[in-house]
Every structure is written in C-alpha cells, then in structure tokens.
Write a protein that holds these residues in place. Structure first.
Motif, PDB file in Angstrom:
ATOM      1  N   ALA A 185       0.819  -1.218   0.000  1.00 26.02           N
ATOM      2  CA  ALA A 185       0.000   0.000   0.000  1.00 26.02           C
ATOM      3  C   ALA A 185       0.848   1.261   0.000  1.00 26.02           C
ATOM      4  N   SER A 186       2.114   1.138   0.392  1.00 23.94           N
ATOM      5  CA  SER A 186       3.003   2.293   0.382  1.00 23.94           C
ATOM      6  C   SER A 186       3.606   2.539  -0.994  1.00 23.94           C
ATOM      7  N   GLY A 187       3.469   1.600  -1.905  1.00 27.26           N
ATOM      8  CA  GLY A 187       4.062   1.702  -3.220  1.00 27.26           C
ATOM      9  C   GLY A 187       3.225   2.524  -4.178  1.00 27.26           C
ATOM     10  N   PRO A 188       3.708   2.692  -5.417  1.00 31.56           N
ATOM     11  CA  PRO A 188       4.989   2.173  -5.888  1.00 31.56           C
ATOM     12  C   PRO A 188       6.157   2.836  -5.176  1.00 31.56           C
ATOM     13  N   PHE A 189       7.330   2.261  -5.394  1.00 37.91           N
ATOM     14  CA  PHE A 189       8.516   2.740  -4.705  1.00 37.91           C
ATOM     15  C   PHE A 189       9.431   3.482  -5.668  1.00 37.91           C
ATOM     16  N   LEU A 190      10.168   4.409  -5.108  1.00 33.77           N
ATOM     17  CA  LEU A 190      11.078   5.230  -5.894  1.00 33.77           C
ATOM     18  C   LEU A 190      12.506   4.778  -5.629  1.00 33.77           C
ATOM     19  N   LEU A 191      13.212   4.443  -6.686  1.00 36.90           N
ATOM     20  CA  LEU A 191      14.639   4.159  -6.588  1.00 36.90           C
ATOM     21  C   LEU A 191      15.379   5.386  -7.076  1.00 36.90           C
ATOM     22  N   GLU A 192      16.297   5.902  -6.268  1.00 35.45           N
ATOM     23  CA  GLU A 192      17.034   7.098  -6.670  1.00 35.45           C
ATOM     24  C   GLU A 192      18.504   6.932  -6.357  1.00 35.45           C
ATOM     25  N   SER A 193      19.340   7.583  -7.156  1.00 35.50           N
ATOM     26  CA  SER A 193      20.776   7.497  -6.947  1.00 35.50           C
ATOM     27  C   SER A 193      21.157   8.088  -5.604  1.00 35.50           C
ATOM     28  N   PHE A 194      22.100   7.459  -4.923  1.00 36.25           N
ATOM     29  CA  PHE A 194      22.535   7.906  -3.601  1.00 36.25           C
ATOM     30  C   PHE A 194      23.254   9.245  -3.715  1.00 36.25           C
ATOM     31  N   ALA A 195      22.913  10.177  -2.841  1.00 35.82           N
ATOM     32  CA  ALA A 195      23.490  11.521  -2.882  1.00 35.82           C
ATOM     33  C   ALA A 195      24.627  11.641  -1.881  1.00 35.82           C
ATOM     34  N   ASP A 196      25.778  12.096  -2.348  1.00 33.73           N
ATOM     35  CA  ASP A 196      26.887  12.398  -1.449  1.00 33.73           C
ATOM     36  C   ASP A 196      26.699  13.793  -0.867  1.00 33.73           C
ATOM     37  N   GLY A 197      27.391  14.061   0.220  1.00 34.47           N
ATOM     38  CA  GLY A 197      27.366  15.393   0.800  1.00 34.47           C
ATOM     39  C   GLY A 197      26.659  15.430   2.133  1.00 34.47           C
ATOM     40  N   HIS A 198      26.674  16.607   2.754  1.00 36.67           N
ATOM     41  CA  HIS A 198      26.039  16.818   4.054  1.00 36.67           C
ATOM     42  C   HIS A 198      24.634  17.343   3.827  1.00 36.67           C
ATOM     43  N   GLU A 199      23.684  16.827   4.593  1.00 34.93           N
ATOM     44  CA  GLU A 199      22.285  17.188   4.405  1.00 34.93           C
ATOM     45  C   GLU A 199      21.931  18.456   5.178  1.00 34.93           C
ATOM     46  N   LEU A 200      21.251  19.368   4.492  1.00 30.98           N
ATOM     47  CA  LEU A 200      20.756  20.616   5.070  1.00 30.98           C
ATOM     48  C   LEU A 200      19.238  20.635   4.958  1.00 30.98           C
ATOM     49  N   HIS A 201      18.589  21.437   5.782  1.00 30.38           N
ATOM     50  CA  HIS A 201      17.178  21.734   5.516  1.00 30.38           C
ATOM     51  C   HIS A 201      16.978  23.237   5.459  1.00 30.38           C
TER      52      HIS A 201
END
Length: 410
Positions: A185-201
């Motif tokens: 029920a949570s799908g479909p799922f997203l596959l995405e390339s892994f991101a390098d770096g430090h996460e900001l918001h």
C-alpha cells in the motif's frame, strides 16, 4: 476579524494555538480518534467537524455536508498535515476558492517522483530516479540508469519510513520483494541514486512568490544515517555568520520552488551540500517537524505556523528579528531494553542550554527503535547556545547525559 473562516484539515494543538494567537476564525475537520478529546475546545471562532479520514476527499466532503457550515463561509483551505495536502488542494477547487496550491502543484509536493522530475526538468541538480512497482521493474533501463549505490523509498512517504540504502542488486532484489509483499500500500517505490554530501534543511515562507523569512540548517547526521546509529537533530545557521551559505541556499531554494510551482505558503526543503554545490533532495508544503518550528521561533522570533496561517488568510506576514544566539533541536535516545527509570522534564531542562524539553519514554515500556524512522524517540529538546560550535557540543553532551539517565533492563 473577518466573518469568513479558514478550513483546517486535521487537528493539531500547535496549529489551533497559532490560529488563536493570530485571531483567525476557522473550521477544523477533526479526526475521529481525536474528536471526543478536543470537542470541548469549540467556540465562536473555532468550529469542529468530526471526520473519519482527513486524507480522503469523500470523507471530508461528507463531514462538511453533515455540518452547518456553508461553502460561502470558507475563505481558504489550509493544512499542516503532510498526508492531506492534495485533499486540501482538491477541496479548494471544489469550493471554487483561490488556491495557494492547485492540485498539480500539491501532487508535486507529495509524490517524490513527480517532484524530482519537475526539478530535473528545470535543469537543477537532483538524483536520478526510477519507479519500481513490481520485481520485474528491476530489469528496466531506468533502474540501470539510476545505478548503485541507491536509495529506495515510498513515492509519498515521510520521516524516512520504509527508506533503505542499497549497494548491490543482491540486496535490492529481496528488499523490493519484501516491500511489495508486506507494505504494498506504500508503493509504488522510488529508486534514486545515492546523494553524497552533508544534508541541510531550508525552511521559510513565501508570499506572492517572494520569501518573507528564510533559514538554513544543518542536520547533525544525514537522515538516512539513523539506520546506523545516527540521531535526528539539526541546528540553524546564523544569517550573518554564514552569509555565503545563505546566499547560495536562498537562490537555490527559490529556483526549486519555482520549478515545483509554489508561490504561497510555508515549505520544508532538504538538500545536499557537497564540493559541487547544492543538490535537491525533497520538499514539503508544510512546516518541518521534530523541533524545527520551535528552533525557527527562537532564532527569528516568528512562528512558522502563524506565518502560514497569515498567508492563507491574506494577512501581512511578520518581520523576522534574528537572535545572535544559536538554536538547535535533537531527539534523544535510550539504550535498548525495558525502561526502569527515566529523567524528569525538570531534570532535562536543567541541562546546559536546554530551553524546551519532552520526555516520551515511560517507565515499564520498551525503549523505541529509532533506526526505523525520524519520528520515534525517547525524548526531545530545544537547545540554545552563544554560537553554533557551542551548540553542537551541548547537543552531543545532552544526548550522552540522557542515554545514561534512562536506566534499562536488557
């Protein structure tokens, strides 16, 4: 005070308190699980309407039809609930109101595939993506183009729930099979390339396409690192001490928001900072959780929910008054086991720099597994210091103190 009312989807005490402070009459569509507990708070400025599912437009329309509220009494629709953003946009259309988010825009803020396609189409840095709706999709050219390492997640999830890093196809294939079998029920799922770096918001408010207030914050550890021992928390950067960071982030945020179609309201955007600059991760059309609202108020003297309500009601936004002090928020962890004793809120508030605190852990209950998402916690705190360096030290020390203060039986 206008005779027309905002229509609010979902009961949150922090939202109700913000609307009271601004003085905005409103109708709140309340979840049935909360209605009996909060119905006594109804008054002349607050009408409460019980509803079975605020994320289902049929349920909301039925609830409103059963009420005595006329469509002409509603001035705008607003929600701080992640899962009701699209319903709010659809209601706005049904009620023939001026939208702050139309349905297409609202979908881009919920569906991460649509979101990243829009950002990529604007020529902005963003992860490569592919949709996975069945195991056979793993043989597609779009999955091959994503490459490994990668991250798989629900297209419309929240809080890193059901989100996993994968480094090999041998890991990915059984993981996808398990997700489809147990959480279809949570799908479909997203596959995405892994991101390098430090996460900001990046957090702020837009009015007529212009930023009325804006902040840049650093996560202490990237969100996905909670699965390997990280604890969710962040600290807000000072706009003068980090002027270059603000200049870069503000320009990038505005380009992303334009690509997504937002011109009004509050946003919570996550980006990655690397030697190549900024890349887009995700964006929500709501204020951030986990203490971000409180940190923002400490740093800029503005409550993001109040600012969001003002924009929705057509009122003038507030003016930020930045503090020179540094503010941050952190969740607090306990060791695995059954809690035998926990510190009090007063003891937590007595620790250096703590200005707000919550203890969620109950004696006799098992301690939460905080590797599952960024919501589970044994406690939380808002911390203040003279500068960002001192703040990080205080947060790290507080985490250690709290872990030692919770006595557990393994």
């Amino acid at each position: 005070m206008t005779s027309r009312r905002l229509l609010i989807l979902g009961w949150k005490s922090v939202v109700e308190d913000a609307l009271d402070r601004v003085g905005i009459p409103h109708v709140t569509v309340v979840e049935m699980a909360k209605y009996s507990r909060v119905r006594s708070r109804a008054d002349e400025n607050r009408v409460l309407v019980p509803c079975g599912n605020i994320a289902n437009i049929e349920s909301v329309l039925s609830a409103l039809a059963r009420s005595e509220i006329r469509n002409s009494e509603i001035s705008a629709v607003w929600t701080a609930d992640e899962f009701s953003v699209v319903v709010g946009a659809a209601l706005t259309s049904v009620l023939e109101l001026q939208p702050s988010l139309d349905v297409d825009t609202a979908l881009r803020f919920r569906d991460k595939y649509l979101q990243k396609q829009a950002v990529a189409a604007a020529g902005l840095p963003v992860a490569r993506t592919a949709l996975v709706a069945c195991s056979e999709d793993l043989d597609s050219s779009s999955v091959s183009a994503v490459g490994l390492p990668a991250v798989i997640k629900p297209v419309a999830g929240a809080g890193t729930s059901l989100t996993h890093r994968v480094d090999t196809m041998e890991e990915l294939e059984p993981l996808v099979a398990n997700l489809l079998a147990s959480d279809a029920a949570s799908g479909p799922f997203l596959l995405e390339s892994f991101a390098d770096g430090h996460e900001l918001h990046l957090d702020g408010c837009l009015s007529q396409g212009a930023l009325t207030v804006f902040s840049v914050s650093r996560y202490l550890t990237n969100n996905l690192e909670i699965q390997t021992g990280g604890i969710n928390g962040s600290y807000m950067l000072d706009p003068e001490r980090f002027a270059a960071e603000y200049s870069l982030a503000q320009g990038f945020a505005l380009k992303c928001l334009k690509a997504l179609g937002m011109t009004e309201g509050v946003f919570h955007m996550e980006v990655f900072r690397s030697t190549d600059g900024l890349s887009f991760s995700e964006c929500a059309a709501r204020a951030g959780g986990g203490g971000i609202i409180e940190v923002f108020q400490g740093k800029f003297g503005l409550h993001l929910l109040e600012e969001h309500a003002k924009v929705a009601a057509g009122l003038e936004p507030g003016s930020p008054k930045p503090s020179s002090d540094a503010f941050g928020c952190t969740l607090l962890r306990a060791r695995p086991g059954k809690a035998l004793s926990v510190p009090t809120v007063a003891e937590l508030l007595a620790q250096p720099g703590v200005v707000e605190a919550h203890v969620d852990q109950q004696v006799g209950d098992p301690t939460p597994d905080m590797t599952k998402d960024t919501v589970r916690r044994a406690g939380s705190a808002i911390v203040r210091a003279r500068n960002e360096e001192e703040l990080v030290d205080r947060i790290q020390n507080l985490r250690g103190w709290f872990m030692d203060a919770v006595e557990v039986a393994s």
